[in-house]
Design an enzyme around this catalytic site. Structure first.
Site, PDB file in Angstrom:
ATOM      1  N   GLY A  63      84.497  64.098  37.819  1.00 24.02           N
ATOM      2  CA  GLY A  63      83.114  63.902  38.232  1.00 24.02           C
ATOM      3  C   GLY A  63      83.054  63.563  39.710  1.00 24.02           C
ATOM      4  O   GLY A  63      83.411  62.452  40.104  1.00 24.02           O
ATOM      5  N   ALA A  64      82.601  64.528  40.531  1.00 25.50           N
ATOM      6  CA  ALA A  64      82.562  64.326  41.985  1.00 25.50           C
ATOM      7  C   ALA A  64      81.138  64.044  42.437  1.00 25.50           C
ATOM      8  O   ALA A  64      80.621  64.663  43.373  1.00 25.50           O
ATOM      9  CB  ALA A  64      83.131  65.553  42.691  1.00 25.50           C
TER      10      ALA A  64
ATOM     11  N   LEU B 183      79.671  57.969  42.605  1.00 26.69           N
ATOM     12  CA  LEU B 183      80.763  57.024  42.362  1.00 26.69           C
ATOM     13  C   LEU B 183      82.115  57.712  42.438  1.00 26.69           C
ATOM     14  O   LEU B 183      83.078  57.147  42.969  1.00 26.69           O
ATOM     15  CB  LEU B 183      80.590  56.342  41.009  1.00 26.69           C
TER      16      LEU B 183
ATOM     17  N   ARG C  75      75.567  60.070  46.998  1.00 27.06           N
ATOM     18  CA  ARG C  75      76.110  61.331  47.492  1.00 27.06           C
ATOM     19  C   ARG C  75      75.053  62.019  48.332  1.00 27.06           C
ATOM     20  O   ARG C  75      73.936  62.246  47.872  1.00 27.06           O
ATOM     21  CB  ARG C  75      76.527  62.231  46.339  1.00 27.06           C
TER      22      ARG C  75
ATOM     23  N   LYS D  36      75.740  44.631  32.093  1.00 23.30           N
ATOM     24  CA  LYS D  36      75.397  45.679  33.057  1.00 23.30           C
ATOM     25  C   LYS D  36      74.175  46.460  32.589  1.00 23.30           C
ATOM     26  O   LYS D  36      73.323  46.844  33.399  1.00 23.30           O
ATOM     27  CB  LYS D  36      76.592  46.629  33.227  1.00 23.30           C
TER      28      LYS D  36
ATOM     29  N   ASN E 182      66.892  50.650  37.170  1.00 26.13           N
ATOM     30  CA  ASN E 182      66.853  52.114  37.150  1.00 26.13           C
ATOM     31  C   ASN E 182      65.474  52.685  36.803  1.00 26.13           C
ATOM     32  O   ASN E 182      64.957  53.530  37.539  1.00 26.13           O
ATOM     33  CB  ASN E 182      67.921  52.649  36.195  1.00 26.13           C
TER      34      ASN E 182
ATOM     35  N   ASN F 100      66.248  50.183  45.655  1.00 26.79           N
ATOM     36  CA  ASN F 100      66.423  48.971  44.843  1.00 26.79           C
ATOM     37  C   ASN F 100      65.815  47.717  45.467  1.00 26.79           C
ATOM     38  O   ASN F 100      65.226  46.892  44.781  1.00 26.79           O
ATOM     39  CB  ASN F 100      67.912  48.720  44.590  1.00 26.79           C
TER      40      ASN F 100
ATOM     41  N   SER G  98      70.605  55.964  40.526  1.00 25.76           N
ATOM     42  CA  SER G  98      70.957  57.284  40.021  1.00 25.76           C
ATOM     43  C   SER G  98      69.796  57.899  39.242  1.00 25.76           C
ATOM     44  O   SER G  98      69.600  59.117  39.267  1.00 25.76           O
ATOM     45  CB  SER G  98      72.201  57.188  39.125  1.00 25.76           C
TER      46      SER G  98
ATOM     47  N   GLU H  32      69.535  59.258  32.407  1.00 23.06           N
ATOM     48  CA  GLU H  32      70.255  58.501  31.386  1.00 23.06           C
ATOM     49  C   GLU H  32      69.334  57.546  30.624  1.00 23.06           C
ATOM     50  O   GLU H  32      69.794  56.617  29.971  1.00 23.06           O
ATOM     51  CB  GLU H  32      71.393  57.710  32.036  1.00 23.06           C
TER      52      GLU H  32
END
Length: 317
Positions: free
Chosen positions: A10-11, A14, A143, A200, A208, A218, A270, A282
């Protein structure tokens, strides 16, 4: 003794951030990207890591597609496969692709770094022969291009065996801990990762969805009085449900939530990034996961239900 290998599958934000920092310390790292185009760019130019107040640096790194990763490296029992893809990517098709890659054939440890809940049980059912580790991080990354990532917030990387196990002096996890410290990554071991995942989740379930719904970084959540009240209400409901589900109360969770907001003030969550890009989020495994726990324990979850529906209305999820 052979050097420990770390293959990061996974690029994204993170994956790139940790690969750059590990590679910069001399660790043997390979990135398994989603496509050959990104993999080729990473092989040709490495990863450019940006950090506030510092000159950006580029780190050479090995990279390939997941389908071809087993041909590039054949990790063994002392090596690690990190999954830094999102929960939405952990489909049966992805699990099959990971198995067919050959990366796990020789007993490498599998470390999962996803938001939300439910992923550890799925991974355990698909890969029962490999040592399984859960990980959570409070660090931030964004990213900005296929080979560029911005380090947006310092934090702690916590990992440990799944399911819960007493500390047993496992040399592989101690080697990883030393490797992380050598890369300047603040890291710690835990023998109760189920509880850490819940803690978490409590943070993710507030930051999120609210940043995604309001379209803000944030830090603004903690600064604006109205948004701060939304945070407080969603935090209180989520904490009540997670405590009923078995999370251990650990001091001032509200204070820790505000601290994470400040530490990652300029970070784009994210979920916000996914909404902007029109990708699956998610939300089903974060706030949707908390709503499912509420039903299991006979509790109400109107705020988690509401933000789940709101994010779904903004995205493909």
């Amino acid at each position: 003794m052979m050097r420990m290998q770390i293959i990061i599958v996974g690029a994204g934000s993170l994956g790139l951030m940790y690969a750059a920092r590990l590679a910069g310390s001399g660790a043997e790292v390979m990135l398994a990207a989603r496509g050959e185009k990104q993999a080729a760019s990473l092989r040709d130019g490495g990863i450019c890591l940006e950090e506030a107040g510092l000159q950006s640096r580029r780190y050479p790194v090995m990279a390939t597609e997941l389908d071809k990763a087993g041909a590039g490296m054949q990790p063994g029992a002392d090596d690690w496969i990190w999954l830094t893809v999102k929960q939405s990517h952990l489909t049966d098709a992805f699990m099959d692709k990971l198995r067919l890659s050959g990366l796990l054939a020789r007993g490498a440890s599998l470390l999962a770094l996803q938001n939300g809940i439910g992923h550890m049980e799925r991974l355990q059912s698909h890969f029962p022969e490999n040592p399984l580790y859960a990980a959570v991080t409070t660090e931030g990354a964004l990213r900005t291009a296929d080979t560029r990532v911005r380090y947006t917030g310092h934090g702690v990387f916590t990992f440990g065996k799944w399911p819960k196990a007493a500390e047993d002096g496992d040399k592989t996890q101690k080697m990883l801990l030393e490797t992380l410290h050598a890369a300047g990554i603040e890291a710690e071991l835990s023998n109760d990762m189920g509880n850490r995942i819940y803690q978490k989740l409590l943070i993710n379930a507030v930051i999120n969805p609210l940043t995604a719904i309001h379209g803000i970084p944030n830090g603004i959540l903690a600064e604006d009085p109205g948004l701060r009240q939304e945070m407080a209400d969603l935090h209180a409901e989520s904490e009540k449900i997670l405590l009923a589900a078995g999370m251990t109360a650990a001091g001032d969770s509200w204070g820790r939530l505000l601290q994470v907001c400040r530490q990652t003030a300029n970070n784009e969550s994210s979920m916000l990034g996914d909404v902007k890009a029109g990708r699956l989020t998610e939300i089903d495994w974060i706030n949707g996961g908390i709503s499912s726990l509420a039903k299991r324990y006979g509790l109400l979850s109107p705020l988690n239900d509401a933000v789940t529906n709101a994010v779904k209305s903004l995205s493909k999820s």
